[in-house]
Every structure is written in C-alpha cells, then in structure tokens.
Design a protein around this motif. Structure first.
Motif, mmCIF file in Angstrom:
data_model
loop_
_atom_site.group_PDB
_atom_site.id
_atom_site.type_symbol
_atom_site.label_atom_id
_atom_site.label_comp_id
_atom_site.label_asym_id
_atom_site.label_seq_id
_atom_site.Cartn_x
_atom_site.Cartn_y
_atom_site.Cartn_z
ATOM 1 N N GLY A 112 0.858 -1.227 0.199
ATOM 2 C CA GLY A 112 0.064 -0.140 0.043
ATOM 3 C C GLY A 112 0.810 1.346 0.023
ATOM 4 O O GLY A 112 0.460 2.261 -0.571
ATOM 5 N N ARG A 113 1.915 1.246 0.896
ATOM 6 C CA ARG A 113 2.864 2.532 0.669
ATOM 7 C C ARG A 113 3.317 2.607 -0.480
ATOM 8 O O ARG A 113 3.626 3.862 -0.755
ATOM 9 C CB ARG A 113 4.020 2.030 1.965
ATOM 10 C CG ARG A 113 4.693 3.501 2.178
ATOM 11 C CD ARG A 113 5.548 3.230 3.203
ATOM 12 N NE ARG A 113 4.713 2.895 4.651
ATOM 13 C CZ ARG A 113 4.198 3.914 5.373
ATOM 14 N NH1 ARG A 113 4.231 4.895 4.967
ATOM 15 N NH2 ARG A 113 3.442 3.523 6.429
ATOM 16 N N ALA A 114 3.767 1.628 -1.334
ATOM 17 C CA ALA A 114 4.599 1.850 -2.674
ATOM 18 C C ALA A 114 3.484 2.246 -3.688
ATOM 19 O O ALA A 114 3.788 3.025 -4.441
ATOM 20 C CB ALA A 114 4.976 0.394 -3.026
ATOM 21 N N LEU A 115 2.231 1.854 -3.484
ATOM 22 C CA LEU A 115 1.048 2.187 -4.438
ATOM 23 C C LEU A 115 0.868 3.527 -3.972
ATOM 24 O O LEU A 115 0.316 4.304 -4.975
ATOM 25 C CB LEU A 115 -0.207 1.239 -4.303
ATOM 26 C CG LEU A 115 -1.019 1.267 -5.477
ATOM 27 C CD1 LEU A 115 -0.319 1.188 -6.857
ATOM 28 C CD2 LEU A 115 -1.959 0.350 -5.375
ATOM 29 N N ALA A 116 0.958 3.844 -2.809
ATOM 30 C CA ALA A 116 0.493 5.334 -2.343
ATOM 31 C C ALA A 116 1.448 6.442 -3.120
ATOM 32 O O ALA A 116 1.016 7.429 -3.619
ATOM 33 C CB ALA A 116 0.548 5.511 -0.878
ATOM 34 N N GLU A 117 2.437 5.871 -2.977
ATOM 35 C CA GLU A 117 3.690 6.882 -3.714
ATOM 36 C C GLU A 117 3.410 7.052 -5.301
ATOM 37 O O GLU A 117 3.617 7.943 -5.906
ATOM 38 C CB GLU A 117 5.088 6.259 -3.505
ATOM 39 C CG GLU A 117 6.039 7.304 -3.983
ATOM 40 C CD GLU A 117 6.010 8.614 -3.253
ATOM 41 O OE1 GLU A 117 6.406 9.634 -3.905
ATOM 42 O OE2 GLU A 117 5.627 8.802 -1.965
ATOM 43 N N ARG A 118 3.047 5.776 -5.947
ATOM 44 C CA ARG A 118 2.762 5.655 -7.335
ATOM 45 C C ARG A 118 1.647 6.807 -7.677
ATOM 46 O O ARG A 118 1.393 7.496 -8.565
ATOM 47 C CB ARG A 118 2.561 4.349 -7.802
ATOM 48 C CG ARG A 118 3.702 3.565 -8.006
ATOM 49 C CD ARG A 118 3.651 2.064 -8.453
ATOM 50 N NE ARG A 118 3.282 2.225 -9.650
ATOM 51 C CZ ARG A 118 2.836 1.090 -10.381
ATOM 52 N NH1 ARG A 118 2.636 0.108 -9.671
ATOM 53 N NH2 ARG A 118 2.287 1.265 -11.699
ATOM 54 N N ALA A 119 0.604 6.698 -6.670
ATOM 55 C CA ALA A 119 -0.748 7.425 -6.786
ATOM 56 C C ALA A 119 -0.289 9.019 -6.680
ATOM 57 O O ALA A 119 -0.812 9.787 -7.253
ATOM 58 C CB ALA A 119 -1.776 6.940 -5.956
ATOM 59 N N ARG A 120 0.610 9.178 -5.772
ATOM 60 C CA ARG A 120 1.290 10.699 -5.577
ATOM 61 C C ARG A 120 1.799 11.116 -6.706
ATOM 62 O O ARG A 120 1.526 12.285 -7.281
ATOM 63 C CB ARG A 120 1.945 10.465 -4.408
ATOM 64 C CG ARG A 120 2.258 12.035 -3.823
ATOM 65 C CD ARG A 120 3.431 11.950 -2.471
ATOM 66 N NE ARG A 120 3.079 10.996 -1.444
ATOM 67 C CZ ARG A 120 2.321 11.237 -0.605
ATOM 68 N NH1 ARG A 120 1.783 12.608 -0.411
ATOM 69 N NH2 ARG A 120 2.007 10.522 0.501
#
Length: 139
Positions: free
Chosen positions: A97-105
């Motif tokens: 989730g943290r990695a995907l949050a960064e991609r979404a950012r």
C-alpha cells in the motif's frame, strides 16, 4: 468572448485535473477515494482509527468502510483491533500500500504538471500562493 466567473473557471480546471488524475489511477487499480485514503495512511506516523481516517478525508465513517474494504481486499491496508480501545479499529497501510500510495502521488503530480504546463514557474508559484490563501480561510 464572455468572461467566465471565477468559480466556474475553477470548477472547469478542477474537472480537468481530476480527469487527468483518474486516467493515471486506473492502471494502478485505484479510484480517487482509495488513493486519498492510502495517501492519508502513508502520511500518518502511526496507524489511524477509522474515525480519524474518516475525519482526515472529511467523510462520514460509514462512507469509509467500503474504501477500506477494497484496500484490505487488495492487500494495501489491514484492520486491527486497537489495543488501547478494543471498540475501535485501526487501519494500517501495508508495504504494498505504501508503494502504491507513492505511485498514486506521482500520478497526481503528473496530472498537475501536465495541466499547468501552460504557466510559467512564476505563474504557478503565484497560483499556489493564491489557492493556499483561499484554502487556509476554511481550515
């Protein structure tokens, strides 16, 4: 040419930004609400209670449940009973989730960069200042 109201212009620009953001989120398997929740969880220093997360997202807790359900189902977040208050549920972001949050950012940033590319650096800075001034009035 008729001059548009400021509110209408802001609405149109916001729609274009949301559309560009959504276009970049779809390949990530996220909708904007899920991306916002992941961002809030990633930015938090510790797991958040459902009520705290709902407050940060400015939504009612019952509207948060399907968002967290989807994040949990995708392995991006998990729920745990709050040891300090067994009636409360904590939401924790997973490493995925943290990695995907960064991609979404990054997706949001790219959508903004594309939309505001027509402005000079100085114009973007001034627009940021003005929008911040308006936003701070309601905090």
């Amino acid at each position: 040419m008729e001059e548009k109201e400021l509110a209408e212009l802001l609405h149109l620009v916001s729609r274009r930004l949301r559309h560009g953001y959504l276009h970049r989120l779809v390949p990530l398997g996220l909708n904007p609400g899920q991306a916002r929740a992941l961002r809030a969880l990633a930015d938090a220093e510790r797991p958040l209670r459902m009520v705290q997360l709902a407050d940060q997202l400015r939504i009612v807790p019952r509207s948060l449940t399907p968002v967290v359900d989807a994040l949990e189902e995708a392995g991006l977040a998990r729920r745990e009973v709050d040891p300090a208050n067994r009636r409360s549920t904590l939401v924790m972001i997973t490493p995925e989730g943290r990695a995907l949050a960064e991609r979404a950012r990054d997706a949001r940033r790219q959508a903004g960069e594309e939309l505001f590319a027509v402005l000079s650096d100085g114009q973007r800075d001034r627009l940021r200042e003005l929008l911040t001034l308006v936003d701070e009035q309601f905090r």
